[in-house]
Scaffold this active site. Structure first.
Site, PDB file in Angstrom:
ATOM      1  CE  LYS A   1      54.278  37.822  39.892  1.00  0.00           C
ATOM      2  NZ  LYS A   1      52.953  38.453  39.733  1.00  0.00           N
TER       3      LYS A   1
ATOM      4  NE  ARG B   1      47.851  39.604  30.474  1.00  0.00           N
ATOM      5  CZ  ARG B   1      47.040  40.359  31.213  1.00  0.00           C
ATOM      6  NH1 ARG B   1      46.419  41.395  30.674  1.00  0.00           N
ATOM      7  NH2 ARG B   1      46.819  40.076  32.479  1.00  0.00           N
TER       8      ARG B   1
END
Ligand code: BES
Ligand code: MN
Ligand code: ZN
Length: 495
Positions: free
Chosen positions: A272, A347
């Site tokens: 990030k 996920r």
């Protein structure tokens, strides 16, 4: 802080602060309120006039009452239009009143609120929840904790005698919310996968729940390649948490609650960048925090429902052991995943957690996850996304959420969008195009649930608040706990 369900009316109560909830229709003052006004020599009407108080929801005012009176301060809090008053109105206005009492340094607060839905139990629970959550202050990481001292010591719910059990319910639920808040607010150097496992252990020990913590080797044996791929780069070992509440007697239903438990999400090798909010990624275990918070509440409320609380806890880091963009992982149901973005890690962990949950043979699965930034773009900070192909379960969660005031909005699971996850080399990629990013995330999860009714909740926005918001204070909100508990309790009665 202690609550008292008191039979005393606002005319007789004595203590530091008396705060009266006033709807728009309560003006001009009549009956009991006119009598109270008379008792305080017209001070109540004076206060109303002075601040041009109209009963607008959440508006407050307070004044000192002269010597010799039963109360030191007299306050008012607006409830809005009578017809629109709900349990949520009481939570918010009780929060406003409790904050006011705290600001005014009042140790005892007498709260006079109208009944909502003619239901004293619901009314008492809502008031207690609002006050408890508003007064919770987290000073664990301040070296000077003098503003952490509890100011308000006793709250008397006036004209609500015999509601002790509603107060206990509120206390149990808020215990869970506060646990979740504190887990989310603590930084990633304090709350690690190990800490989450230890928290589950503490709940299990305190309330007699069953606990299974799977370590890396046990997860490998179960073929949890998707989860372990995420955990690989961290120096902190993964902890797969499976906490079980079993009622005495035969359970009416068996449920699973699954929470995303990334104690820090650096993004992995798709790291990030600055400006993306990487410094906030301690909140990425908000789903696991809500799961453990719900466990703590449910363990105390003891419904006749079996509930499995699950989190595949890990940290998404970078190192020479990190999974690489382009790596192919195999999940525990045998499906292969091309990791085209290591930052779509939640996920991957949920995939193996959902497979595990379904193997338990439960009647329904609900997962909560700070899954996508796209969900915040779609719904903002206060509303979570709800995804399901099961109308009954989606409806049950929506009904539970409505009762608690937590906000969810259903988004579609548009099957066509799964095209965006098609991989040349594996069964699927873990990341689709930017448009509809929350939907493709939900469709990815769907590959790991075969037939069990399932709801996915994307809670990326509401797990954290920068500002005081209703009964939430800046920091972790504990979002999801109250809806989960409400949903489980609803299964209890079959309603
Ligand atoms: N944990 C983040 C999602 C998130 C973002 C939660 C902001 C709370 C606040 C998640 O793991 C993530 O990084 N998602 C990516 C997905 C993308 C790579 C497809 C995102 O939302 O950008
Ligand atoms: Mn991520
Ligand atoms: Zn994440």
């Amino acid at each position: 802080m202690e609550f008292h369900a008191s039979g005393t009316s606002c005319l007789d109560w004595s203590g530091d602060a008396l705060i009266i909830g006033l709807s728009e229709e309560a003006l001009p003052l009549s009956n009991t309120l006119a009598e109270l006004n008379h008792q305080v020599s017209g001070l109540l009407q004076e206060l109303i006039d002075e601040v041009e108080f109209t009963g607008k929801e959440g508006s407050t005012a307070i004044t000192r009452v002269g010597p010799g009176a039963k109360v030191r301060k007299l306050g008012i809090v607006g409830l809005g239009a009578t017809a629109a008053i709900t349990a949520e109105t009481l939570r918010r206005t009780a929060a406003a009143a409790a904050r006011l009492a705290k600001k005014e340094k009042c140790a005892s607060l007498g709260l006079s609120m109208p009944l909502v839905q003619q239901d004293a139990a619901l009314t008492a629970q809502a008031i207690a929840e609002g006050a408890l959550l508003a007064l919770h202050q987290d000073n664990r990481f301040k070296s000077d904790d003098k503003n952490g001292k509890a100011v308000v010591e006793h709250i008397y719910l006036l004209d609500l005698p015999g509601q002790e059990s509603s107060l206990q319910t509120a206390q149990a639920i808020c215990d869970g919310v506060i646990l979740a808040r504190e887990l989310v607010s603590a930084p990633a150097n304090v709350v690690t996968p190990e800490t989450l496992a230890q928290t589950a252990q503490d709940i299990a020990t305190a309330h007699g729940l069953e606990l299974e913590i799977l370590d890396q080797a046990q997860c490998e044996a179960l073929g949890m390649g998707a989860y372990l791929g995420v955990a690989k780069a961290s120096d902190l070992p993964p902890k797969f948490i499976h906490l079980t509440y079993k009622p005495t007697g035969t359970p009416t239903r068996k449920l699973a609650i699954v929470g995303k438990g990334l104690t820090f999400d650096s993004g992995g090798l798709n790291i990030k960048p600055t400006g993306s909010g990487i410094e906030m990624m301690k909140i990425d275990m908000g789903g696991a925090a809500a799961t453990l918070g719900a466990a703590k509440a449910i363990a105390q409320l003891k419904p006749s429902v079996e509930v499995h609380f699950i989190s595949a806890a890990a940290e998404n880091m970078i190192s020479g052991h990190a999974m690489r963009p382009g790596d192919i992982l195999t999940a525990s149901n045998g499906k292969t995943i091309e990791v085209n973005n290591t930052d779509a890690e939640g996920r991957l962990t949920l995939a193996d957690a959902l497979v595990f949950a379904e193997k338990l043979g439960v009647d329904a699965i609900v997962d909560l996850a700070t899954l996508t930034g796209a969900c915040i773009i779609a719904l903002g900070d206060d509303i979570a996304g709800l995804f399901s192909e099961n109308e009954d379960l989606a409806g049950a969660i929506a009904t539970a959420a409505n009762a608690t005031g937590e906000k969810f909005w259903r988004l579609p699971m548009e099957e066509k969008y799964f095209d965006g996850l098609k991989s040349i080399v594996a069964d699927m990629k873990n990341t689709g195009p930017r448009p509809g990013g929350s939907i493709t995330a939900a469709l990815f999860l769907k590959q790991f649930v075969t037939s069990t009714p399932w709801v996915h909740l994307d809670v990326a926005g509401p797990v954290w608040t920068e500002k005081e918001n209703g009964y939430n204070n800046p920091g972790g909100t504990g979002f999801g706990v109250r809806t989960l508990v409400q949903w489980v309790l609803m299964q209890n009665t079959g309603s």
